[in-house]
Design an enzyme around this catalytic site. Structure first.
Site, short mmCIF file in Angstrom:
data_model
loop_
_atom_site.label_atom_id
_atom_site.label_comp_id
_atom_site.label_asym_id
_atom_site.label_seq_id
_atom_site.Cartn_x
_atom_site.Cartn_y
_atom_site.Cartn_z
N TYR A 139 -1.66 -1.03 10.38
CA TYR A 139 -1.81 -1.42 8.97
C TYR A 139 -0.58 -0.94 8.18
O TYR A 139 0.03 -1.70 7.43
CB TYR A 139 -3.08 -0.80 8.42
CG TYR A 139 -3.31 -0.98 6.94
CD1 TYR A 139 -3.90 -2.14 6.43
CD2 TYR A 139 -2.96 0.02 6.03
CE1 TYR A 139 -4.14 -2.29 5.07
CE2 TYR A 139 -3.20 -0.12 4.67
CZ TYR A 139 -3.79 -1.27 4.20
OH TYR A 139 -4.01 -1.43 2.85
N SER A 193 0.85 -1.20 0.00
CA SER A 193 0.00 0.00 0.00
C SER A 193 0.89 1.24 0.00
O SER A 193 2.03 1.19 0.49
CB SER A 193 -0.87 0.00 1.26
OG SER A 193 -1.49 1.25 1.44
P1 NAP Z 1 -11.45 -5.94 0.43
O1 NAP Z 1 -12.47 -5.67 -0.62
O2 NAP Z 1 -11.81 -5.85 1.87
O3 NAP Z 1 -10.84 -7.39 0.10
C1 NAP Z 1 -10.02 -8.07 1.00
C2 NAP Z 1 -10.33 -9.55 0.85
O4 NAP Z 1 -9.44 -10.28 1.71
C3 NAP Z 1 -11.77 -9.89 1.30
O5 NAP Z 1 -12.38 -10.71 0.34
C4 NAP Z 1 -11.55 -10.62 2.61
O6 NAP Z 1 -12.51 -11.61 2.88
C5 NAP Z 1 -10.21 -11.29 2.35
N1 NAP Z 1 -9.58 -11.69 3.61
C6 NAP Z 1 -9.47 -10.97 4.76
N2 NAP Z 1 -8.87 -11.70 5.71
C7 NAP Z 1 -8.58 -12.90 5.15
C8 NAP Z 1 -7.97 -14.09 5.63
N3 NAP Z 1 -7.51 -14.17 6.90
N4 NAP Z 1 -7.83 -15.13 4.80
C9 NAP Z 1 -8.30 -15.07 3.53
N5 NAP Z 1 -8.90 -13.98 3.01
C10 NAP Z 1 -9.04 -12.91 3.82
O7 NAP Z 1 -10.21 -4.99 0.25
P2 NAP Z 1 -9.41 -4.45 -1.02
O8 NAP Z 1 -9.50 -2.98 -0.98
O9 NAP Z 1 -9.75 -5.19 -2.26
O10 NAP Z 1 -7.93 -4.82 -0.55
C11 NAP Z 1 -7.14 -5.84 -1.15
C12 NAP Z 1 -5.69 -5.58 -0.79
O11 NAP Z 1 -5.29 -4.31 -1.29
C13 NAP Z 1 -5.42 -5.53 0.73
O12 NAP Z 1 -4.20 -6.16 1.01
C14 NAP Z 1 -5.33 -4.05 1.01
O13 NAP Z 1 -4.53 -3.78 2.13
C15 NAP Z 1 -4.69 -3.54 -0.27
N6 NAP Z 1 -4.92 -2.12 -0.53
C16 NAP Z 1 -6.17 -1.61 -0.75
C17 NAP Z 1 -6.33 -0.25 -1.01
C18 NAP Z 1 -7.68 0.37 -1.29
O14 NAP Z 1 -7.77 1.60 -1.39
N7 NAP Z 1 -8.74 -0.37 -1.46
C19 NAP Z 1 -5.22 0.58 -0.99
C20 NAP Z 1 -3.97 0.05 -0.73
C21 NAP Z 1 -3.83 -1.31 -0.51
P3 NAP Z 1 -13.83 -11.27 3.72
O15 NAP Z 1 -14.49 -10.14 3.03
O16 NAP Z 1 -14.58 -12.54 3.65
O17 NAP Z 1 -13.38 -10.91 5.10
#
Ligand code: NAP
Length: 259
Positions: free
Chosen positions: A156, A143
């Site tokens: 985080y 991130s």
């Molecule tokens: P998201 O929609 O919340 O997706 C995260 C996914 O990870 C969800 O499907 C969640 O499942 C799953 N997950 C959580 N804990 C888990 C575990 N212990 N084992 C297996 N699966 C698990 O978030 P996103 O925004 O797409 O984020 C994806 C990645 O991008 C993350 O690493 C996040 O830190 C990074 N990121 C996101 C952003 C942003 O702006 N969105 C920015 C920088 C970095 P459940 O829903 O079933 O809990």
């Protein structure tokens, strides 16, 4: 668009039941990879599999908790049985809790570290024999918070900075086996996680508007724009790239917002 040789290749994406992970699984499948869709919840993973199959792609859904070594081992074994191994591992599963640094509980701290850092480590370790055999690649989703962070996100941010160090360390260790390891640092991307962050700082619409004012490209990113960077780093077009970080943030980190 298909990538040359992708049809025989297998990509395992964690956290592929929503957001960036789902978009990444869909993009890899469109490119010709078979996608192993790993998520905590079977139903959200199953929905991603359904979407891939509707487009004519091949996918396998696996419910697994990346914090648990036995779940990760079983998931990798199942992918090996069904698809013959793993060529690309995308460590995408991640969580955050929005708290002042003095307000996190020890349990929350552990949950964030275990998901964002230990999870990526366990997946890489269990997938490694297969990645080594196939000359594969790992892409870790870090991130922009690894470099500079807003308030209420210290734990985080710490895990995402550590994930970059893990990326470099694994890149150096695995290079002699032909396994490349890189990271993508998304900025503000339109997913459920971003909505939660906006909610946490006091109101979704206003927070998003503020955010967009600080992004040089003037808009939040879409999950597929992150997926494109992941696909590139995983592909043979990135064959001489390892230990690198690709920032996908619309310029967010490049601008100093001074009053
Ligand atoms: P998201 O929609 O919340 O997706 C995260 C996914 O990870 C969800 O499907 C969640 O499942 C799953 N997950 C959580 N804990 C888990 C575990 N212990 N084992 C297996 N699966 C698990 O978030 P996103 O925004 O797409 O984020 C994806 C990645 O991008 C993350 O690493 C996040 O830190 C990074 N990121 C996101 C952003 C942003 O702006 N969105 C920015 C920088 C970095 P459940 O829903 O079933 O809990």
């Amino acid at each position: 668009m298909t990538e040359q040789g992708a049809k025989e290749r297998v990509a395992l994406i964690t956290g592929a039941g929503s957001g960036i992970g789902r978009s990444t699984a869909l993009l890899f499948a469109r490119t010709g990879y078979r996608a192993a869709v790993v998520d905590l919840r079977a139903d959200s993973g199953a929905r991603t599999v359904e979407l891939i199959e509707q487009e004519g792609g091949t996918a396998l859904g696996i419910a697994a908790d990346v914090r648990k070594s036995c779940d990760v081992r079983d998931a990798i074994d199942e992918v090996a049985r069904r698809f013959g191994g793993v060529d690309v591992l995308v460590n995408n599963a991640g969580i955050e809790y929005y708290r002042r640094a003095d307000e996190y509980t020890a349990e929350e701290f552990s949950a964030i570290v275990d998901t964002n850092l230990r999870g990526a480590f366990l997946c890489a370790q269990h997938a490694y024999p297969s990645l080594r055999e196939k000359g594969g690649a790992i892409v870790n989703i870090s991130s922009v918070q690894a470099y500079a962070n807003e308030s209420h996100i210290s734990v985080y941010a710490a895990t995402k900075a550590a994930l970059l160090a893990l990326t470099r360390g694994m890149a150096v260790d695995f290079a002699s086996d032909g396994v490349r390891v890189n990271a993508v640092c998304p900025g503000a991307i339109r997913t459920g996680m971003l909505a939660d962050v906006a909610e946490g700082v006091g109101g979704r619409q206003e927070a998003l508007r503020n955010l967009e004012r600080n992004i040089p490209l003037g808009r939040v990113g879409e999950p597929e724009q992150v997926a494109q960077a992941v696909l590139f780093l995983a592909s043979r077009n990135a064959g001489y790239i390892t230990g690198a970080t690709l920032i996908v943030d619309g310029g967010l980190l490049s601008r100093l917002s001074l009053p």
